[in-house]
Design an enzyme around this catalytic site. Structure first.
Site, PDB file in Angstrom:
ATOM      1  N   GLU A 132      10.733  -4.733   3.573  1.00  0.00           N
ATOM      2  CA  GLU A 132      10.781  -6.143   3.172  1.00  0.00           C
ATOM      3  C   GLU A 132      10.383  -6.295   1.705  1.00  0.00           C
ATOM      4  OE1 GLU A 132       9.389  -4.969   5.872  1.00  0.00           O
ATOM      5  OE2 GLU A 132       9.779  -6.263   7.607  1.00  0.00           O
TER       6      GLU A 132
ATOM      7  N   LYS B 270       0.828  -1.206   0.000  1.00  0.00           N
ATOM      8  CA  LYS B 270       0.000   0.000   0.000  1.00  0.00           C
ATOM      9  C   LYS B 270       0.866   1.261   0.000  1.00  0.00           C
ATOM     10  CE  LYS B 270      -3.728   2.303   2.384  1.00  0.00           C
ATOM     11  NZ  LYS B 270      -4.613   2.383   3.523  1.00  0.00           N
TER      12      LYS B 270
ATOM     13  N   HIS C 189      -1.034 -31.288  21.126  1.00  0.00           N
ATOM     14  CA  HIS C 189       0.214 -31.945  21.517  1.00  0.00           C
ATOM     15  C   HIS C 189       1.316 -30.924  21.751  1.00  0.00           C
ATOM     16  CE1 HIS C 189      -1.717 -35.769  20.595  1.00  0.00           C
ATOM     17  NE2 HIS C 189      -2.297 -35.070  19.630  1.00  0.00           N
TER      18      HIS C 189
ATOM     19  N   GLU D 190      -2.845  -5.424  15.772  1.00  0.00           N
ATOM     20  CA  GLU D 190      -2.479  -4.150  15.149  1.00  0.00           C
ATOM     21  C   GLU D 190      -3.644  -3.159  15.259  1.00  0.00           C
ATOM     22  OE1 GLU D 190       0.600  -4.160  11.866  1.00  0.00           O
ATOM     23  OE2 GLU D 190      -1.076  -3.382  10.725  1.00  0.00           O
TER      24      GLU D 190
ATOM     25  N   LYS E 234      10.769   0.612  12.545  1.00  0.00           N
ATOM     26  CA  LYS E 234      11.170   0.805  11.134  1.00  0.00           C
ATOM     27  C   LYS E 234      12.245   1.890  11.047  1.00  0.00           C
ATOM     28  CE  LYS E 234       6.673  -0.275   8.993  1.00  0.00           C
ATOM     29  NZ  LYS E 234       5.539   0.283   8.265  1.00  0.00           N
TER      30      LYS E 234
ATOM     31  N   GLY F 206      -4.404  -1.982   5.300  1.00  0.00           N
ATOM     32  CA  GLY F 206      -3.688  -3.194   4.876  1.00  0.00           C
ATOM     33  C   GLY F 206      -4.320  -4.466   5.417  1.00  0.00           C
ATOM     34  N   ARG F 207      -4.595  -4.505   6.722  1.00  0.00           N
ATOM     35  CA  ARG F 207      -5.108  -5.746   7.322  1.00  0.00           C
ATOM     36  C   ARG F 207      -6.566  -6.002   6.975  1.00  0.00           C
ATOM     37  NH1 ARG F 207      -3.630  -1.897  10.829  1.00  0.00           N
ATOM     38  NH2 ARG F 207      -5.162  -1.000  12.257  1.00  0.00           N
TER      39      ARG F 207
HETATM   40  O1  F6P Z   1       3.837  -3.389   9.696  1.00  0.00           O
HETATM   41  C1  F6P Z   1       2.975  -2.370   9.468  1.00  0.00           C
HETATM   42  C2  F6P Z   1       2.305  -2.388   8.148  1.00  0.00           C
HETATM   43  O2  F6P Z   1       2.191  -1.072   7.765  1.00  0.00           O
HETATM   44  C3  F6P Z   1       0.952  -3.088   8.149  1.00  0.00           C
HETATM   45  O3  F6P Z   1      -0.039  -2.302   8.692  1.00  0.00           O
HETATM   46  C4  F6P Z   1       0.792  -3.409   6.710  1.00  0.00           C
HETATM   47  O4  F6P Z   1      -0.201  -4.370   6.480  1.00  0.00           O
HETATM   48  C5  F6P Z   1       2.174  -3.890   6.363  1.00  0.00           C
HETATM   49  O5  F6P Z   1       3.038  -3.078   7.136  1.00  0.00           O
HETATM   50  C6  F6P Z   1       2.527  -3.791   4.913  1.00  0.00           C
HETATM   51  O6  F6P Z   1       2.444  -2.460   4.471  1.00  0.00           O
HETATM   52  P1  F6P Z   1       2.453  -2.087   2.937  1.00  0.00           P
HETATM   53  O7  F6P Z   1       1.250  -2.710   2.308  1.00  0.00           O
HETATM   54  O8  F6P Z   1       2.397  -0.600   2.907  1.00  0.00           O
HETATM   55  O9  F6P Z   1       3.711  -2.616   2.341  1.00  0.00           O
END
Ligand code: F6P
Length: 520
Positions: free
Chosen positions: A207, A201, A375, A344, A488, A258-259
């Protein structure tokens, strides 16, 4: 409403003392009627809360608390697409993505979720692209890059709906910046036959940017591949993606968090693997839960019950979390999905206006699929010194025909809920302390008829609304996530120090660890 000072808050505190000291679920469940009164049928999900450490007097006062927190008004504002995320100045439009697939409203009634043409348009563009790519059959593999809300939903949905994913490309999801993840995913992939989907987003997540750079280099290493033809970007920053050279860019609305984004273009991997019709059934299932949430009286409303139970267990009984145990292999990533969705959203220490909260908010959510979990940590659930509620989630029918498995699985789910509640001695007379189960440990049971696109949609929407209900009663903003930012920023600083070796100004522990990482 000022929460701990409100009279109904005091009433609930008194109920908490009473329930902790006197409510014996074994006795309560001997009486007829409790199961009928504390269970309900929501779309695609049957919900049994009769093994909860609560009763109707508690529910009555929790409903009063919800009214005092203006839940009906806030629910209406959410579903009307009003600004419900004040710190980011945005609405939360996940239900609007499902609105086109909502059940037809009864005569004369308007459907309670506002249609939002811009938001719908992005989703329809994604579905059209998915169909086009599926029909072309050019790609045998899809590599989906994204993290958190940009990966957990698609990953869960792909696993849950695997029986519906016949005939589409094979999809892998890579999230972690740990190169082992990507390295493994790339084994056996051929650039010419691979479509890369980059979902982010913000278009800044470290990452996803790192994985994207590595995958683009991998594509570019094949001279026969024109990499933009092999890539789709899904983002709320389309200009940044275009500038990076992407040609196929699907927009993500700012108002979809995002979530909460699996319903949007972020769902592309599912649409690619299973096709448009299945994706639309997934949306339709969620829309039936939206209608239930919007129209059913609070006293028999599934997300309202679950959200209020979360408030009850956390803020009044002071329990530190909830364990989620799905008894379905397709739901094995559900605990991780709910971890992000709930922690979150409601892991907050200030109200929406920035003032501090004076009571616990969301506890930790954790779990593993059953029966494996039996288990591992069920010992702790049954005989540990801490008590936390367990959510059991199962489906009545299996998607396979292996004889005996499904009955055994369901029997185990029922037995664990029963054992937590009932307690007892496993072998009377032997090792009394060791073999004693205290019982009176609460659980909630959610039963689907079958895991289908519709029931998965309904189950996830149920949890989204549950989170909103609890957040509303707590008076917090469930739609922002400032708590992820500090780490971050510090990682960016430390990445520079990894290159320079400069430890000036760091605390002694971090400086020492930096030295270790640099081989000192
Ligand atoms: O870790 C925080 C966060 O911003 C989440 O809220 C989000 O789902 C995820 O990182 C990925 O964010 P993006 O879609 O901006 O890469």
């Amino acid at each position: 409403m000022k929460r701990p000072d409100h009279p109904v808050w005091h009433q609930l505190q008194a109920h908490a003392q009473r329930c902790l000291q006197q409510l014996d679920l074994r006795q309560a469940l001997q009486a007829t009627g409790r199961f009928a009164r504390l269970s309900l049928q929501a779309p695609h999900v049957r919900l049994d809360c009769s093994k909860g450490l609560w009763d109707e007097a508690v529910l009555h006062d929790l409903l009063q608390l919800a009214q005092a927190a203006e839940l009906p008004q806030r629910r209406a504002a959410l579903l009307a697409g009003q600004m419900v995320n004040p710190t980011e100045g945005r609405p939360a439009l996940h239900a609007a993505l499902r609105a086109p697939f909502a059940p037809v409203a009864p005569h004369g009634l308007q459907h309670p979720v506002a249609r939002c043409p811009d938001v719908e348009a992005g989703m329809h563009t994604m579905l059209a692209l998915a169909e086009q790519l599926r029909t072309q059959g050019r790609f045998t593999d899809v590599l989906h890059l994204g993290i958190g809300g940009s990966s957990l939903g698609p990953e869960l949905a792909l696993q849950a709906l695997q029986p519906w994913c016949q005939g589409g490309p094979r999809v892998q999801v890579v999230s972690n910046m740990d190169g082992h993840d990507l390295h493994q995913a790339l084994q056996g992939l051929v650039p010419a036959r691979t479509l890369v989907v980059v979902a982010s987003k913000s278009w800044t997540t470290a990452e996803t940017q790192r994985n994207m750079a590595s995958v683009l280099a991998w594509l570019q290493a094949d001279p026969a591949v024109h990499w933009p033809d092999h890539c789709v970007a899904i983002t709320a920053r389309p200009a940044a993606a275009l500038q990076a050279g992407f040609v196929q860019v699907l927009p993500l609305p700012e108002g979809v968090g995002g979530r909460f984004s699996v319903w949007s273009a972020v769902g592309l991997p599912l649409a690619l693997a299973a096709g448009r019709a299945v994706f639309e059934r997934f949306l339709a299932g969620a829309a039936t839960m939206d209608a239930h949430f919007a129209q059913t009286p609070l006293a028999r409303n599934a997300p309202v019950w679950l959200g209020l139970l979360d408030v009850w267990y956390s803020s009044f009984l002071q329990w530190s979390g909830r364990c989620v145990v799905p008894y379905h292999h397709g739901l094995r990533r559900l605990p991780a999905y709910l971890q992000q969705l709930e922690m979150e959203s409601n892991g907050k220490q200030v109200h929406a206006d920035g003032s501090p909260v004076a009571h616990p908010t969301a506890g930790m959510v954790w779990g593993e699929p059953g029966s494996n979990a039996q288990h591992a940590f069920f010992q702790w659930l049954h005989q540990g010194t801490q008590r936390i509620p367990v959510d059991f989630i199962a489906a009545r029918k299996a998607a396979h025909a292996l004889p005996g498995h499904q009955d055994a699985l369901l029997a185990n789910a029922l037995a664990q809920a029963q054992a937590l509640m009932q307690g007892g001695q496993v072998q009377p007379g032997q090792l009394p302390g060791h073999q004693h189960f205290p019982g009176n440990r609460p659980s909630t049971f959610m039963l689907l008829d079958e895991l289908t696109p519709e029931s998965l949609g309904a189950l996830l929407a149920l949890h989204e609304h549950r989170v909103f209900v609890a957040g509303t009663v707590w008076g917090i903003n469930s739609f922002d996530q400032w708590g992820v930012e500090l780490g971050k920023n510090l990682a960016t600083d430390l990445l520079g120090r990894m290159a320079s070796g400069d430890a000036a100004g760091l605390d002694t522990s971090t400086a020492g660890l930096l030295g270790w990482c640099l081989g000192a």
